[in-house]
Design an enzyme around this catalytic site. Structure first.
Site, PDB file in Angstrom:
ATOM      1  CD  GLU A  63     -94.960  53.499  33.880  1.00 20.12           C
ATOM      2  OE1 GLU A  63     -94.957  52.781  32.783  1.00 20.12           O
ATOM      3  OE2 GLU A  63     -94.523  52.923  34.856  1.00 20.12           O
ATOM      4  CG  ASP A 212     -94.974  73.889  49.544  1.00 18.16           C
ATOM      5  OD1 ASP A 212     -96.365  73.551  49.613  1.00 18.16           O
ATOM      6  OD2 ASP A 212     -94.149  73.189  49.944  1.00 18.16           O
TER       7      ASP A 212
HETATM    8  C1  LIG Z   1     -96.517  69.106  54.345  1.00 18.91           C
HETATM    9  C2  LIG Z   1     -95.636  69.811  53.629  1.00 18.91           C
HETATM   10  C3  LIG Z   1     -95.052  69.257  52.096  1.00 18.91           C
HETATM   11  C4  LIG Z   1     -94.829  67.760  51.866  1.00 18.91           C
HETATM   12  O1  LIG Z   1     -95.956  67.202  52.032  1.00 18.91           O
HETATM   13  P1  LIG Z   1     -95.919  65.407  52.189  1.00 18.91           P
HETATM   14  O2  LIG Z   1     -96.998  64.698  51.460  1.00 18.91           O
HETATM   15  O3  LIG Z   1     -95.453  64.946  53.477  1.00 18.91           O
HETATM   16  O4  LIG Z   1     -94.642  65.129  51.065  1.00 18.91           O
HETATM   17  C5  LIG Z   1     -94.534  70.117  51.446  1.00 18.91           C
HETATM   18  N1  LIG Z   1     -94.657  71.413  51.855  1.00 18.91           N
HETATM   19  C6  LIG Z   1     -94.920  72.081  52.957  1.00 18.91           C
HETATM   20  C7  LIG Z   1     -95.002  73.484  53.084  1.00 18.91           C
HETATM   21  C8  LIG Z   1     -95.628  71.323  53.894  1.00 18.91           C
HETATM   22  O5  LIG Z   1     -96.195  71.706  54.996  1.00 18.91           O
END
Ligand SMILES: *Cc1c(COP(=O)(O)O)cnc(C)c1O
Length: 429
Positions: A63, A212
């Site tokens: 942590e 993202d």
């Molecule tokens: C796959 C994905 C996530 C989340 O990923 P996880 O590891 O499954 O939580 C977030 N944003 C987008 C656009 C994704 O395609």
């Protein structure tokens, strides 16, 4: 190749100590060897990544952050995490990286915690248009605690930019709702994202831009998609999709104050001890992504996607937005196969050894559980070494399956051809 998917010594020990579990892992290894993985968010990691994730680094509580841990004995872990951070920064050419998010969802949650108060408004694309659960779905904390406003794609088929983001609508909604945060980056969007345009809109209304890039991170690193830097103030991603690392998340920024907020938001904001074995796996994958071979790999992913899209189009299929710029495409079944749902299509493909997922398409009249589309991606096939000629072959196999009416004999015949293709392109061969 089954031994290549797990460390040989560890496998031998598991085989002795827990044969039931060992057999299951062997079966999965066999499944991966003998099927074509076309789920756009999946990939096959290297033996180096597997070795790191399967290492003794799983044993330790760490942590905190390098140099600032709560427990003793973290010296080596500080070096491992620092290695992952430095490689992450080098990959994206940015100043700060947090490699601790357990997943992409956690990376997004941390970005929300860093930037928003409960009740604050943000802009994103809705799940059924290719967004992600963590972009304001009411089933997810992002939609329960914050106020999502969704910007549209261009739904009009006669429009030259059909199926793409409606940037004018993004600007209009931003002026109207004054969001604190705008998210760009998607789970089922086949086209290039215009990051400068998004930043311009965000600046106009004083919002922070979060990109993202969970799906396209590898393409960005290898130069096959424009970088979200310097446009996005925060970049979140997964590490296991086109980046070809272990399952996990990653947050990047150039802004020192935001970096401090992000670190607090990850720990103690929404996580406890980091998964240090996975962080080691991230370091291994980032090291691979920094090599010249990775550039060639991601450019081949895109070339393969374009070849597959072209071959499917030639066979009469409709693709959302008419094609692809990246690693994925959405087959819209409504005109060519009005009686076939994405759910049944994906089930038939699986029987034939082709693994893909059902997906909603623009204005889908079927439910998200049934859907009228199929999402196809080329990252995992490209890892196996398949190239454009095989994409044409795969398009033919997909076509045979979707026209099969679910006939078992026809599906078994495709399955044989799939297995032969898999033998020609062994994993880690
Ligand atoms: C796959 C994905 C996530 C989340 O990923 P996880 O590891 O499954 O939580 C977030 N944003 C987008 C656009 C994704 O395609």
């Amino acid at each position: 190749m089954s031994m290549a998917t797990t460390d040989a010594a560890a496998s031998a020990s598991l085989a002795g100590s827990d044969p039931d579990l060992f057999r299951l892992i062997q079966s999965e290894s066999h499944r991966q060897d003998t099927t074509l993985e076309m789920i756009a968010s999946e990939n096959h990691v290297s033996p180096a990544v597997l070795a790191a994730v399967g290492s003794c680094l799983t044993n330790k509580y760490c942590e905190g952050y390098p140099g600032k841990r709560y427990y003793s004995g973290c010296g080596i872990y500080d070096q491992v995490e620092t290695l992952a951070i430095e490689r992450a920064k080098q990959m994206f050419g940015c100043r700060f990286a947090n490699v601790q998010p357990h997943s992409g969802a956690n990376a997004n949650m941390a970005a929300f915690i860093a930037l928003l108060e409960p009740g604050d408004t943000f802009l994103s694309v809705v799940l059924c248009d290719g967004g992600h659960l963590t972009h304001g779905s009411l089933a997810n904390i992002s939609g329960k605690w914050f106020k999502p406003v969704h910007y549209p794609l261009i739904y009009d088929r006669s429009h030259p930019r059909f199926g793409r983001i409606d940037y004018d609508a993004v600007a209009r909604l931003a002026r109207e709702h004054k969001p604190k945060l705008i998210i760009c980056g998607y789970s089922a969007y086949p086209r290039t994202i215009d990051f400068p345009r998004f930043r311009q809109i965000a600046d106009e209304v004083g919002a922070t831009l979060v990109a993202d890039i969970a799906h396209i991170a590898g393409l960005v690193v290898g130069g096959a998609h424009p970088s979200p830097f310097p446009h996005a103030q925060i970049v979140t991603t997964t590490t296991h999709k086109t980046l070809r690392g272990p399952r996990g998340g990653l947050i990047l920024t150039n802004d020192e104050q935001l970096a401090a907020k992000i670190d607090k938001a990850v720990f103690p904001g929404c996580q406890g001890g980091p998964l240090m074995h996975v962080i080691a796996g991230k370091a291994a994958a980032f090291g691979e992504a920094l090599k010249p071979e990775f550039r060639a790999y991601v450019h081949q992913i895109v070339a393969n996607a374009k070849a597959l899209a072209e071959a499917l189009t030639q066979r009469g299929y409709d693709l959302a937005s008419g094609g692809t710029d990246n690693h994925l495409m959405l087959v819209d079944l409504r005109r060519t196969h009005p009686n076939l749902s994405g759910k049944d299509g994906a089930a038939w493909l699986e029987e034939a050894g082709i693994i893909a997922n059902k997906n909603t398409v623009n204005n889908d009249t079927r439910s998200p559980i049934v859907t009228s589309g199929i999402r196809l991606g080329t990252p995992a096939l490209t890892t196996r070494g398949l190239k454009q000629p095989q994409m044409v072959q795969v398009a033919g196999l997909i076509d045979q399956v979707l026209r099969s009416e679910g006939d078992k004999t026809k599906l078994q015949n495709v399955r044989k051809e799939v297995e032969s293709l898999c033998r020609q392109f062994p994993l880690h061969g």
